[in-house]
Scaffold this active site. Structure first.
Site, PDB file in Angstrom:
ATOM      1  N   HIS A 128      79.071  27.726  61.553  1.00  0.00           N
ATOM      2  CA  HIS A 128      78.334  26.669  60.867  1.00  0.00           C
ATOM      3  C   HIS A 128      78.509  25.368  61.635  1.00  0.00           C
ATOM      4  O   HIS A 128      79.352  25.272  62.540  1.00  0.00           O
ATOM      5  CB  HIS A 128      78.814  26.512  59.408  1.00  0.00           C
ATOM      6  CG  HIS A 128      80.238  26.072  59.272  1.00  0.00           C
ATOM      7  ND1 HIS A 128      81.253  26.912  58.888  1.00  0.00           N
ATOM      8  CD2 HIS A 128      80.823  24.873  59.474  1.00  0.00           C
ATOM      9  CE1 HIS A 128      82.390  26.253  58.857  1.00  0.00           C
ATOM     10  NE2 HIS A 128      82.158  25.010  59.219  1.00  0.00           N
TER      11      HIS A 128
HETATM   12  P1  TYD Z   1      84.070  29.083  54.620  1.00  0.00           P
HETATM   13  O1  TYD Z   1      83.147  27.923  54.754  1.00  0.00           O
HETATM   14  O2  TYD Z   1      83.476  30.450  54.591  1.00  0.00           O
HETATM   15  O3  TYD Z   1      85.182  29.029  55.742  1.00  0.00           O
HETATM   16  P2  TYD Z   1      85.000  29.254  57.328  1.00  0.00           P
HETATM   17  O4  TYD Z   1      83.677  28.682  57.692  1.00  0.00           O
HETATM   18  O5  TYD Z   1      86.122  28.511  57.931  1.00  0.00           O
HETATM   19  O6  TYD Z   1      85.096  30.714  57.575  1.00  0.00           O
HETATM   20  O7  TYD Z   1      84.925  28.845  53.302  1.00  0.00           O
HETATM   21  C1  TYD Z   1      85.500  29.904  52.575  1.00  0.00           C
HETATM   22  C2  TYD Z   1      85.494  29.540  51.078  1.00  0.00           C
HETATM   23  O8  TYD Z   1      86.342  28.429  50.829  1.00  0.00           O
HETATM   24  C3  TYD Z   1      84.120  29.171  50.569  1.00  0.00           C
HETATM   25  O9  TYD Z   1      83.962  29.759  49.283  1.00  0.00           O
HETATM   26  C4  TYD Z   1      84.165  27.675  50.446  1.00  0.00           C
HETATM   27  C5  TYD Z   1      85.622  27.383  50.172  1.00  0.00           C
HETATM   28  N1  TYD Z   1      86.103  26.086  50.679  1.00  0.00           N
HETATM   29  C6  TYD Z   1      86.447  25.097  49.785  1.00  0.00           C
HETATM   30  O10 TYD Z   1      86.335  25.246  48.555  1.00  0.00           O
HETATM   31  N2  TYD Z   1      86.936  23.925  50.281  1.00  0.00           N
HETATM   32  C7  TYD Z   1      87.077  23.707  51.610  1.00  0.00           C
HETATM   33  O11 TYD Z   1      87.535  22.624  52.014  1.00  0.00           O
HETATM   34  C8  TYD Z   1      86.678  24.745  52.532  1.00  0.00           C
HETATM   35  C9  TYD Z   1      86.782  24.539  54.021  1.00  0.00           C
HETATM   36  C10 TYD Z   1      86.199  25.921  52.013  1.00  0.00           C
END
Ligand code: TYD
Length: 134
Positions: A51
């Site tokens: 992303h």
């Molecule tokens: P995600 O965006 O999939 O993480 P990455 O891109 O690093 O693999 O996030 C995983 C889950 O955590 C998603 O349900 C969103 C949640 N999340 C939060 O609630 N707060 C945060 O600060 C972050 C980074 C993720």
């Protein structure tokens, strides 16, 4: 905000007991921290990220273990290996990021200048390419 990525080396307070690193807003951290999260226990072969953010500033630190971070912005594609607690990867602005090759023991700490906001995410690569203007 101009998209950019850079590695920052932190000073270490070390003595015969071991090591200590302190991060302070405006000193060795170029933004005020509103949010901290960490990624750990990543399963073998799993990649994360995929992303971009429109405005966010983040500092990624592998406080333990190692991870490869691929970044794309403007005309640039950069790949960083984070594997030391005294080094942070600063990511600012519209940067597509992917995290690969997590070691089983990796603990990746991420500091951010804003609260979690899904509206700041671009999760679709084609949308990123359009907003990136390339
Ligand atoms: P995600 O965006 O999939 O993480 P990455 O891109 O690093 O693999 O996030 C995983 C889950 O955590 C998603 O349900 C969103 C949640 N999340 C939060 O609630 N707060 C945060 O600060 C972050 C980074 C993720």
């Amino acid at each position: 905000m101009t998209a950019d990525t850079s590695l920052i080396r932190f000073g270490v307070f070390g003595d015969n007991r071991g090591s200590l690193i302190a991060l302070e807003n405006g000193h060795n951290l170029p933004f005020d921290v509103k949010r901290v999260y960490y990624i750990y226990g990543t399963k073998e072969g799993v990649s994360r990220g995929f992303h971009a953010h429109r405005k966010l500033k983040q500092m990624l630190i592998a406080v333990r273990g190692s991870v490869t971070v691929k970044c794309e912005y403007g005309d640039r594609k950069k790949e960083y290996t984070l594997n030391r607690p005294d080094e942070g990867l600063l990511i600012e602005g519209l940067v597509w990021r992917e995290m690969h090759d997590f070691s089983p023991d990796c603990v990746l700490v991420v500091l951010a200048d804003e609260y979690y906001s899904e509206s700041d995410y671009i999760r679709d690569y084609e949308t990123f390419l359009k907003e990136n203007g390339k």
